[in-house]
Scaffold this motif. Structure first.
Motif, short mmCIF file in Angstrom:
data_model
loop_
_atom_site.label_atom_id
_atom_site.label_comp_id
_atom_site.label_asym_id
_atom_site.label_seq_id
_atom_site.Cartn_x
_atom_site.Cartn_y
_atom_site.Cartn_z
N UNK A 51 1.54 7.60 9.60
CA UNK A 51 0.83 7.91 8.34
C UNK A 51 -0.48 7.13 8.21
N UNK A 52 -0.92 6.53 9.29
CA UNK A 52 -2.10 5.67 9.26
C UNK A 52 -3.32 6.36 8.62
N UNK A 53 -3.63 7.58 9.05
CA UNK A 53 -4.83 8.24 8.51
C UNK A 53 -4.66 8.55 7.02
N UNK A 54 -3.44 8.90 6.60
CA UNK A 54 -3.20 9.15 5.17
C UNK A 54 -3.38 7.87 4.36
N UNK A 55 -2.93 6.74 4.89
CA UNK A 55 -3.09 5.47 4.19
C UNK A 55 -4.56 5.06 4.12
N UNK A 56 -5.32 5.30 5.19
CA UNK A 56 -6.75 4.98 5.18
C UNK A 56 -7.49 5.82 4.13
N UNK A 57 -7.19 7.11 4.08
CA UNK A 57 -7.82 8.00 3.08
C UNK A 57 -7.47 7.53 1.66
N UNK A 58 -6.21 7.19 1.47
CA UNK A 58 -5.77 6.74 0.15
C UNK A 58 -6.46 5.43 -0.23
N UNK A 59 -6.52 4.48 0.69
CA UNK A 59 -7.16 3.19 0.40
C UNK A 59 -8.63 3.39 0.04
N UNK A 60 -9.32 4.29 0.73
CA UNK A 60 -10.72 4.58 0.42
C UNK A 60 -10.84 5.22 -0.96
N UNK A 61 -9.93 6.15 -1.28
CA UNK A 61 -9.92 6.79 -2.60
C UNK A 61 -9.69 5.76 -3.71
N UNK A 62 -8.72 4.90 -3.47
CA UNK A 62 -8.37 3.89 -4.47
C UNK A 62 -9.54 2.92 -4.69
N UNK A 63 -10.16 2.50 -3.59
CA UNK A 63 -11.30 1.58 -3.69
C UNK A 63 -12.45 2.24 -4.45
N UNK A 64 -12.72 3.50 -4.15
CA UNK A 64 -13.78 4.24 -4.85
C UNK A 64 -13.48 4.32 -6.35
N UNK A 65 -12.25 4.64 -6.69
CA UNK A 65 -11.86 4.74 -8.11
C UNK A 65 -12.02 3.40 -8.82
N UNK A 66 -11.59 2.32 -8.16
CA UNK A 66 -11.69 0.99 -8.76
C UNK A 66 -13.14 0.57 -8.94
N UNK A 67 -13.98 0.88 -7.96
CA UNK A 67 -15.40 0.52 -8.04
C UNK A 67 -16.11 1.25 -9.16
N UNK A 68 -15.67 2.45 -9.46
CA UNK A 68 -16.33 3.26 -10.47
C UNK A 68 -15.62 3.24 -11.81
N UNK B 9 0.83 -1.21 0.00
CA UNK B 9 0.00 0.00 0.00
C UNK B 9 0.87 1.26 0.00
N UNK B 10 1.96 1.23 0.75
CA UNK B 10 2.87 2.38 0.75
C UNK B 10 3.46 2.60 -0.65
N UNK B 11 3.85 1.52 -1.30
CA UNK B 11 4.37 1.66 -2.67
C UNK B 11 3.29 2.21 -3.60
N UNK B 12 2.07 1.76 -3.42
CA UNK B 12 0.97 2.21 -4.28
C UNK B 12 0.72 3.71 -4.12
N UNK B 13 0.67 4.19 -2.88
CA UNK B 13 0.43 5.63 -2.67
C UNK B 13 1.61 6.45 -3.19
N UNK B 14 2.83 5.96 -2.99
CA UNK B 14 4.00 6.68 -3.50
C UNK B 14 3.96 6.74 -5.03
N UNK B 15 3.59 5.63 -5.66
CA UNK B 15 3.50 5.60 -7.12
C UNK B 15 2.43 6.58 -7.62
N UNK B 16 1.26 6.56 -6.99
CA UNK B 16 0.19 7.46 -7.42
C UNK B 16 0.53 8.92 -7.12
N UNK B 17 1.27 9.17 -6.06
CA UNK B 17 1.74 10.52 -5.78
C UNK B 17 2.74 10.95 -6.84
N UNK B 18 3.69 10.08 -7.13
CA UNK B 18 4.76 10.39 -8.09
C UNK B 18 4.19 10.67 -9.48
N UNK B 19 3.20 9.86 -9.91
CA UNK B 19 2.66 10.06 -11.26
C UNK B 19 1.56 11.12 -11.30
N UNK B 20 1.22 11.70 -10.14
CA UNK B 20 0.29 12.82 -10.10
C UNK B 20 -1.18 12.44 -9.98
#
Length: 139
Positions: A115-132, A54-65
């Protein structure tokens, strides 16, 4: 585990994260496989493998904008923790049987706590994007 305290973990994490700059993120992402392999074979560190992905995923999505709703300080802390794991000659060298990964576990656990709260927000964002269907898989 008194020989590597939370204070030691904080000192190591701060030292690593202070060195991280945006250019380091690409190099870190290129070493994801090496870090994941190290985690798999490390025993105690292995329990964090989902969090590390998950940390790699958020870093990747941050890096690519595609995801910027996270403070740089959190990105730097995650990158610093992952770079610390990659270093075999850190506070307690990884080659020392039985205790070599104690410091890595301490640094990763502290980072996750910070960074727990940042990871939770990111996971929710990612799940929402994948669902839609608005999100291409980045793993």
């Amino acid at each position: 585990m008194a020989f590597f305290s939370q204070k030691d973990a904080r000192k190591q994490l701060d030292a690593e994260s202070e060195k991280v700059n945006r250019a380091d993120l690409e190099a870190l992402l290129e070493r994801q496989k090496a870090i994941e392999e190290k985690v798999k074979g490390s025993g105690k560190l292995q329990r964090f493998s989902a969090d590390i992905k998950l940390m790699f995923s958020i870093i990747r999505d941050y890096w690519n904008g595609s995801y910027r709703n996270v403070p740089w300080k959190s990105i730097a802390a995650m990158a610093g923790a992952l770079l610390y794991v990659l270093n075999p000659l850190d506070f307690i060298p990884d080659l020392i049987m039985g205790i070599g990964f104690v410091d890595d576990v301490g640094v990763v656990a502290l980072c996750l706590k910070l960074v727990e709260s940042d990871l939770h927000k990111y996971a929710a964002w990612k799940e929402h994007k994948e669902e839609h269907g608005h999100f291409a898989q980045s793993d």
